[in-house]
Design an enzyme around this catalytic site. Sequence first.
Site, PDB file in Angstrom:
ATOM      1  N   ASP A   1      13.864   3.304  -4.851  1.00  0.00           N
ATOM      2  CA  ASP A   1      12.481   3.104  -5.072  1.00  0.00           C
ATOM      3  C   ASP A   1      11.720   4.426  -5.447  1.00  0.00           C
ATOM      4  O   ASP A   1      11.718   5.656  -4.812  1.00  0.00           O
ATOM      5  CB  ASP A   1      11.681   2.563  -3.954  1.00  0.00           C
ATOM      6  CG  ASP A   1      10.206   2.087  -3.835  1.00  0.00           C
ATOM      7  OD1 ASP A   1       9.579   2.605  -5.229  1.00  0.00           O
ATOM      8  OD2 ASP A   1       9.628   1.325  -3.194  1.00  0.00           O
TER       9      ASP A   1
ATOM     10  N   ALA B   1       7.517   0.647   6.133  1.00  0.00           N
ATOM     11  CA  ALA B   1       7.523  -0.917   5.932  1.00  0.00           C
ATOM     12  C   ALA B   1       8.117  -1.408   4.373  1.00  0.00           C
ATOM     13  O   ALA B   1       8.664  -2.095   4.071  1.00  0.00           O
ATOM     14  CB  ALA B   1       6.270  -1.258   6.030  1.00  0.00           C
ATOM     15  N   ASP B   2       7.822  -0.411   3.547  1.00  0.00           N
ATOM     16  CA  ASP B   2       8.139  -0.556   2.084  1.00  0.00           C
ATOM     17  C   ASP B   2       9.603  -0.562   1.834  1.00  0.00           C
ATOM     18  O   ASP B   2      10.195  -1.412   1.257  1.00  0.00           O
ATOM     19  CB  ASP B   2       7.546   0.494   1.061  1.00  0.00           C
ATOM     20  CG  ASP B   2       7.854   1.678   1.639  1.00  0.00           C
ATOM     21  OD1 ASP B   2       8.083   2.080   2.729  1.00  0.00           O
ATOM     22  OD2 ASP B   2       7.711   2.768   0.864  1.00  0.00           O
ATOM     23  N   ARG B   3      10.597   0.155   2.561  1.00  0.00           N
ATOM     24  CA  ARG B   3      11.763   0.312   2.642  1.00  0.00           C
ATOM     25  C   ARG B   3      12.387  -1.323   3.449  1.00  0.00           C
ATOM     26  O   ARG B   3      13.365  -1.576   2.561  1.00  0.00           O
ATOM     27  CB  ARG B   3      12.185   1.484   3.293  1.00  0.00           C
ATOM     28  CG  ARG B   3      11.702   2.719   2.887  1.00  0.00           C
ATOM     29  CD  ARG B   3      12.328   3.943   3.597  1.00  0.00           C
ATOM     30  NE  ARG B   3      13.731   4.269   3.378  1.00  0.00           N
ATOM     31  CZ  ARG B   3      14.435   5.299   3.831  1.00  0.00           C
ATOM     32  NH1 ARG B   3      13.986   5.796   4.854  1.00  0.00           N
ATOM     33  NH2 ARG B   3      15.615   5.367   3.510  1.00  0.00           N
TER      34      ARG B   3
ATOM     35  N   HIS C   1      -0.458   4.270  -5.198  1.00  0.00           N
ATOM     36  CA  HIS C   1      -0.889   3.027  -5.704  1.00  0.00           C
ATOM     37  C   HIS C   1      -0.992   2.051  -4.574  1.00  0.00           C
ATOM     38  O   HIS C   1       0.004   1.961  -3.537  1.00  0.00           O
ATOM     39  CB  HIS C   1      -0.157   2.502  -6.855  1.00  0.00           C
ATOM     40  CG  HIS C   1      -0.346   3.350  -8.110  1.00  0.00           C
ATOM     41  ND1 HIS C   1       0.799   3.864  -8.683  1.00  0.00           N
ATOM     42  CD2 HIS C   1      -1.370   3.361  -9.034  1.00  0.00           C
ATOM     43  CE1 HIS C   1       0.362   4.751  -9.725  1.00  0.00           C
ATOM     44  NE2 HIS C   1      -1.184   4.434  -9.984  1.00  0.00           N
TER      45      HIS C   1
ATOM     46  N   VAL D   1      -0.320  -2.037  -5.006  1.00  0.00           N
ATOM     47  CA  VAL D   1      -0.095  -3.199  -5.681  1.00  0.00           C
ATOM     48  C   VAL D   1       0.001  -4.640  -4.990  1.00  0.00           C
ATOM     49  O   VAL D   1       0.299  -4.867  -3.950  1.00  0.00           O
ATOM     50  CB  VAL D   1       1.633  -2.903  -5.994  1.00  0.00           C
ATOM     51  CG1 VAL D   1       2.067  -3.825  -6.992  1.00  0.00           C
ATOM     52  CG2 VAL D   1       1.797  -1.595  -6.607  1.00  0.00           C
TER      53      VAL D   1
ATOM     54  N   VAL E   1       0.806  -1.369  -0.064  1.00  0.00           N
ATOM     55  CA  VAL E   1       0.140   0.163  -0.088  1.00  0.00           C
ATOM     56  C   VAL E   1       0.784   1.137  -0.146  1.00  0.00           C
ATOM     57  O   VAL E   1       1.337   1.704   1.067  1.00  0.00           O
ATOM     58  CB  VAL E   1      -0.920   0.053   1.093  1.00  0.00           C
ATOM     59  CG1 VAL E   1      -1.967   1.229   1.220  1.00  0.00           C
ATOM     60  CG2 VAL E   1      -1.708  -1.217   1.281  1.00  0.00           C
TER      61      VAL E   1
END
Length: 255
Positions: free
Chosen positions: A129, A108-110, A11, A13, A7
Amino acid sequence: MVLVVDVGNTHIVLGVFEGKKLLANWRLGTNKERTSDELGMLILGLFNHEKLSIDKVKSVVVASVVPPIMYTLEHAIKKYINIQPMIIGPGTKTGINIRYQNPKEVGADRIVNAVAGFELYGGPLIIVDMGTATTFCAISEKGEYLGGVICPGIKISAEALYQKAAKLPRIDLVKPESVIGKNTISSMQSGVFFGYVGQVDYIVNRIKNEMHEENVRVIATGGISRMITEESITINEFNPTLTLEGLRLIYERNV
């Protein structure tokens, strides 16, 4: 099957894995106004389109940088997939030593990208990113998360130019034919595109100098990264599904 969900600010994904094989992936707009029913029906529709059975999903893993949408998303997953999702956060086993002043601050994405990057490419490594924000993450040869850089994404830069300069129009993000623009739009596109590429290459080189490690590999991921990778002189590889792979790996480390 395992459903993984990333999230982001722009977007959402989603990807479906059967073991290590990515069967399908999709991109939805991050709309905080959607209800859990709307989101659930969208997910069901995506599965139906790919002729995948939602009943075969045994686990769901979510990484999010958008807290306001999480209640809706969790409720949609519970109602339409009948699974309590695993949310990436403090306490989740990642296998990464985070050398940050406050590890809980790292998105969290990192962390997910770091897990995937080190597993797939080894270290030392820099992951770029290119999302709503552009993040640079430095990973040591030992797999330590050293820290990184956060700066505006290319779309934010282009939109700010349009919003703050009265006579400048909104532009499409494309690679111009030349740096020297021949009209207002091509001049803006040149400034935004080549300025962004220059920013990426400069920051990557500065990070490399501070890492003091040899043969640092640079991996790009995120929405616009394919186009930037083609022009960059520092990026070694473009991996569009890096975050999804990281979510799969973290799931495997926590079951």
